[in-house]
Design a protein around this motif. Structure first.
Motif, mmCIF file in Angstrom:
data_model
loop_
_atom_site.group_PDB
_atom_site.id
_atom_site.type_symbol
_atom_site.label_atom_id
_atom_site.label_comp_id
_atom_site.label_asym_id
_atom_site.label_seq_id
_atom_site.Cartn_x
_atom_site.Cartn_y
_atom_site.Cartn_z
ATOM 1 N N ARG A 31 97.335 9.117 -0.129
ATOM 2 C CA ARG A 31 95.926 8.953 0.242
ATOM 3 C C ARG A 31 95.270 10.309 0.441
ATOM 4 O O ARG A 31 95.921 11.279 0.793
ATOM 5 N N SER A 32 93.975 10.352 0.246
ATOM 6 C CA SER A 32 93.209 11.565 0.524
ATOM 7 C C SER A 32 92.634 11.467 1.930
ATOM 8 O O SER A 32 92.525 10.378 2.509
ATOM 9 N N LEU A 33 92.260 12.591 2.486
ATOM 10 C CA LEU A 33 91.636 12.610 3.805
ATOM 11 C C LEU A 33 90.333 11.820 3.778
ATOM 12 O O LEU A 33 90.007 11.098 4.720
ATOM 13 N N PHE A 37 89.649 8.710 6.188
ATOM 14 C CA PHE A 37 88.526 8.768 7.128
ATOM 15 C C PHE A 37 87.608 7.565 6.954
ATOM 16 O O PHE A 37 87.200 6.939 7.939
ATOM 17 N N ALA A 38 87.269 7.235 5.722
ATOM 18 C CA ALA A 38 86.375 6.097 5.471
ATOM 19 C C ALA A 38 86.990 4.810 6.011
ATOM 20 O O ALA A 38 86.306 4.001 6.645
ATOM 21 N N SER A 39 88.285 4.623 5.801
ATOM 22 C CA SER A 39 88.978 3.438 6.292
ATOM 23 C C SER A 39 89.019 3.414 7.822
ATOM 24 O O SER A 39 88.740 2.388 8.452
ATOM 25 N N ALA A 40 89.372 4.549 8.428
ATOM 26 C CA ALA A 40 89.457 4.631 9.886
ATOM 27 C C ALA A 40 88.082 4.445 10.524
ATOM 28 O O ALA A 40 87.947 3.758 11.549
ATOM 29 N N ALA A 41 87.051 5.013 9.929
ATOM 30 C CA ALA A 41 85.696 4.886 10.473
ATOM 31 C C ALA A 41 85.212 3.443 10.362
ATOM 32 O O ALA A 41 84.610 2.908 11.295
ATOM 33 N N ASP A 42 85.495 2.794 9.251
ATOM 34 C CA ASP A 42 85.106 1.403 9.052
ATOM 35 C C ASP A 42 85.797 0.515 10.096
ATOM 36 O O ASP A 42 85.168 -0.348 10.707
#
Length: 76
Positions: A31-33, A37-42
């Motif tokens: 995975r890329s950062l 980040f998008a997944s964690a923020a969602d």
């Protein structure tokens, strides 16, 4: 830090070891950062506002510079 109008989020991480460990762990998962980040923020926003309509964050389709998918080990 001010919030600009661009699509960029800039985080200055003081702990270089934390940064290296995060990139290493993400590389193992392929995975890329940006994706992480998008997944964690969602997920964070869904937990914080459970009744609000969810809008999944979209990650730009351009490749992330400096990110390489890890190679598979021989015999895997």
């Amino acid at each position: 830090m001010p919030i600009g109008k661009s699509r960029r989020i800039v985080i200055d991480v003081e702990d270089v070891t934390l940064k290296r460990n995060l990139y290493a762990a993400l590389a193992v998962e392929g995975r890329s950062l940006k994706d992480w980040f998008a997944s964690a923020a969602d997920e964070y926003l869904a937990i914080r506002s459970p009744g609000a309509p969810r809008q999944t964050m979209r990650v730009a389709e351009q490749p992330t510079l400096g990110y390489r998918t890890p190679r598979k080990k021989a015999g895997s």
